[in-house]
Design a protein around this motif. Structure first.
Motif, PDB file in Angstrom:
ATOM      1  N   MET A   1       0.841  -1.191   0.000  1.00  0.00           N
ATOM      2  CA  MET A   1       0.000   0.000   0.000  1.00  0.00           C
ATOM      3  C   MET A   1       0.878   1.244   0.000  1.00  0.00           C
ATOM      4  O   MET A   1       2.045   1.192   0.396  1.00  0.00           O
ATOM      5  N   LYS A   2       0.305   2.372  -0.420  1.00  0.00           N
ATOM      6  CA  LYS A   2       1.039   3.622  -0.543  1.00  0.00           C
ATOM      7  C   LYS A   2       1.084   4.355   0.802  1.00  0.00           C
ATOM      8  O   LYS A   2       0.366   4.035   1.738  1.00  0.00           O
ATOM      9  N   ILE A   3       1.927   5.391   0.840  1.00  0.00           N
ATOM     10  CA  ILE A   3       2.159   6.131   2.069  1.00  0.00           C
ATOM     11  C   ILE A   3       0.892   6.838   2.551  1.00  0.00           C
ATOM     12  O   ILE A   3       0.652   6.948   3.757  1.00  0.00           O
ATOM     13  N   LYS A   4       0.048   7.319   1.634  1.00  0.00           N
ATOM     14  CA  LYS A   4      -1.173   8.020   2.045  1.00  0.00           C
ATOM     15  C   LYS A   4      -2.112   7.103   2.817  1.00  0.00           C
ATOM     16  O   LYS A   4      -2.720   7.505   3.817  1.00  0.00           O
ATOM     17  N   VAL A   6      -1.179   4.484   4.497  1.00  0.00           N
ATOM     18  CA  VAL A   6      -0.514   4.218   5.781  1.00  0.00           C
ATOM     19  C   VAL A   6      -0.788   5.356   6.758  1.00  0.00           C
ATOM     20  O   VAL A   6      -1.064   5.124   7.941  1.00  0.00           O
ATOM     21  N   GLU A   7      -0.732   6.608   6.281  1.00  0.00           N
ATOM     22  CA  GLU A   7      -1.022   7.756   7.139  1.00  0.00           C
ATOM     23  C   GLU A   7      -2.451   7.685   7.673  1.00  0.00           C
ATOM     24  O   GLU A   7      -2.703   7.958   8.847  1.00  0.00           O
ATOM     25  N   LEU A  26      11.695   0.344  10.916  1.00  0.00           N
ATOM     26  CA  LEU A  26      10.761  -0.108   9.888  1.00  0.00           C
ATOM     27  C   LEU A  26      11.507  -0.209   8.571  1.00  0.00           C
ATOM     28  O   LEU A  26      12.285   0.676   8.225  1.00  0.00           O
ATOM     29  N   THR A  27      11.294  -1.306   7.850  1.00  0.00           N
ATOM     30  CA  THR A  27      11.959  -1.496   6.553  1.00  0.00           C
ATOM     31  C   THR A  27      10.935  -1.966   5.528  1.00  0.00           C
ATOM     32  O   THR A  27      10.780  -3.167   5.285  1.00  0.00           O
ATOM     33  N   PRO A  28      10.188  -1.045   4.921  1.00  0.00           N
ATOM     34  CA  PRO A  28       9.185  -1.454   3.917  1.00  0.00           C
ATOM     35  C   PRO A  28       9.855  -1.942   2.641  1.00  0.00           C
ATOM     36  O   PRO A  28      11.006  -1.602   2.351  1.00  0.00           O
ATOM     37  N   GLY A  29       9.126  -2.732   1.873  1.00  0.00           N
ATOM     38  CA  GLY A  29       9.641  -3.224   0.601  1.00  0.00           C
ATOM     39  C   GLY A  29       9.574  -2.149  -0.474  1.00  0.00           C
ATOM     40  O   GLY A  29       8.998  -1.074  -0.276  1.00  0.00           O
ATOM     41  N   ARG A  30      10.169  -2.457  -1.610  1.00  0.00           N
ATOM     42  CA  ARG A  30      10.174  -1.530  -2.755  1.00  0.00           C
ATOM     43  C   ARG A  30       9.451  -2.176  -3.925  1.00  0.00           C
ATOM     44  O   ARG A  30       9.563  -3.378  -4.154  1.00  0.00           O
ATOM     45  N   GLU A  31       8.715  -1.342  -4.676  1.00  0.00           N
ATOM     46  CA  GLU A  31       8.041  -1.839  -5.866  1.00  0.00           C
ATOM     47  C   GLU A  31       9.039  -2.049  -6.994  1.00  0.00           C
ATOM     48  O   GLU A  31       9.991  -1.282  -7.151  1.00  0.00           O
ATOM     49  N   GLU A  42       2.093  -6.092   7.958  1.00  0.00           N
ATOM     50  CA  GLU A  42       3.074  -6.208   9.037  1.00  0.00           C
ATOM     51  C   GLU A  42       3.685  -4.847   9.371  1.00  0.00           C
ATOM     52  O   GLU A  42       3.921  -4.526  10.545  1.00  0.00           O
ATOM     53  N   ASP A  43       3.921  -4.032   8.331  1.00  0.00           N
ATOM     54  CA  ASP A  43       4.443  -2.681   8.557  1.00  0.00           C
ATOM     55  C   ASP A  43       3.437  -1.823   9.317  1.00  0.00           C
ATOM     56  O   ASP A  43       3.809  -1.046  10.204  1.00  0.00           O
ATOM     57  N   ILE A  44       2.151  -1.967   8.966  1.00  0.00           N
ATOM     58  CA  ILE A  44       1.102  -1.226   9.672  1.00  0.00           C
ATOM     59  C   ILE A  44       1.087  -1.620  11.146  1.00  0.00           C
ATOM     60  O   ILE A  44       1.023  -0.768  12.047  1.00  0.00           O
ATOM     61  N   SER A  45       1.159  -2.929  11.421  1.00  0.00           N
ATOM     62  CA  SER A  45       1.151  -3.426  12.795  1.00  0.00           C
ATOM     63  C   SER A  45       2.336  -2.885  13.578  1.00  0.00           C
ATOM     64  O   SER A  45       2.204  -2.442  14.726  1.00  0.00           O
ATOM     65  N   ARG A  46       3.509  -2.858  12.941  1.00  0.00           N
ATOM     66  CA  ARG A  46       4.705  -2.357  13.628  1.00  0.00           C
ATOM     67  C   ARG A  46       4.588  -0.862  13.890  1.00  0.00           C
ATOM     68  O   ARG A  46       4.984  -0.382  14.959  1.00  0.00           O
TER      69      ARG A  46
END
Length: 287
Positions: A1-4, A6-7, A26-31, A42-46
């Motif tokens: 998902m995009k940063i918006k 996530v915000e 936090l280490t998100p993946g790259r497209e 998992e990033d949202i949970s963290r």
């Protein structure tokens, strides 16, 4: 998902999320095919865990150790509760001193010295009154909410240097970077898709002058045209000037009875071409 998204889901602003990434929490993946981040559940949970711990006043280093497994939740909470007890005791002592000063009409020098002496003695015992050393830090934080200041690693002589230093800054903070345009005195760049004007500035700190790149958030150009129209708008001022000169020469040669008209038209063409150049400076064409 995009940063918006996530915000929206976490209630955290983009700057906070980027800061936690720079602290390696936090280490998100790259497209594939670009450098934009792709956040997972998992990033949202963290991020929600980080938000809770930070709002409880847990330091970044303790949160990092918790995620690494070297520090347990029980130990983190016991440590923070001990800090809160100390802070309450410090606030109690500060309140007692304020209560004493309520009965004083003015701050006379003798009373001020006595209060500062008591504060110094309490600080030696471990108590901490208002940390005035943070005044500069807080000012610097307010400054960066409006602008971004980058301390240069190399010389700052032209817009190419401004763009280079911004790219280095983006690489250090794991941010997507793009050079939009280089002008004579500034550069237009993008960090995480947000457009900034990069220019030279010099900040005085005590007796030193620190050359820096100043990034000012700016809006993208409102007008975007096709390549053909862009070329036409580029050569139109030159055509206008040449037309004015030709009108003056031909008019004076074949119809010499209107000298004022032949002077006025070329001048009007020059003025018109100047305004055309000024108004079309920020026009960009579609790639």
């Amino acid at each position: 998902m995009k940063i918006k998204e996530v915000e929206t889901r976490t209630g955290l602003v983009r700057k906070n999320i980027r800061y936690y990434e720079s602290e390696e929490l936090l280490t998100p993946g790259r497209e594939e095919g670009n450098r934009y981040r792709n956040y997972s559940e998992e990033d949202i949970s963290r991020l929600l865990k980080i938000k809770l711990l930070r709002q409880l006043g847990i330091p970044i280093r303790d949160i990092r150790e918790y995620f690494e497994g070297s520090l347990g939740l029980r130990e983190i909470m016991a440590r923070r509760r001990s800090q809160i007890d100390q802070e309450l005791e410090q606030l109690r002592k500060m309140g007692q001193l304020c209560l004493r000063l309520e009965d004083e009409p003015e701050l006379d020098p003798g009373n001020v010295e006595q209060c500062l002496k008591e504060i110094s003695e309490e600080e030696k015992k471990g108590s901490l009154f208002q940390n005035i050393r943070r005044d500069w830090t807080n000012y610097n934080k307010e400054l960066h909410e409006t602008f971004i200041y980058i301390e240069a690693e190399g010389e700052l002589l032209n817009p190419h240097d401004f763009a280079r230093e911004t790219a280095i800054y983006a690489q250090k903070h794991h941010m997507a970077y793009e050079t939009v345009r280089l002008d004579q005195t500034y550069a237009i760049v993008k960090l995480e898709g947000i457009q900034y004007l990069a220019s030279y500035t010099c900040i005085r700190f005590r007796f030193a002058k620190i050359p820096m790149v100043k990034l000012t958030r700016c809006k993208p150009p409102k007008e975007r045209v096709s390549l053909g129209k862009f070329i036409f708008l580029s050569i139109l001022p030159m055509l206008l000037i040449m037309g004015g000169i030709a009108f003056n020469i031909l008019g004076n040669t074949y119809f010499p009875g209107h000298p004022h008209l032949y002077q006025f038209v070329p001048m009007a063409c020059f003025v018109g071409s100047f305004f055309l150049v000024s108004s079309s400076r920020n026009i960009r064409y579609h790639d």
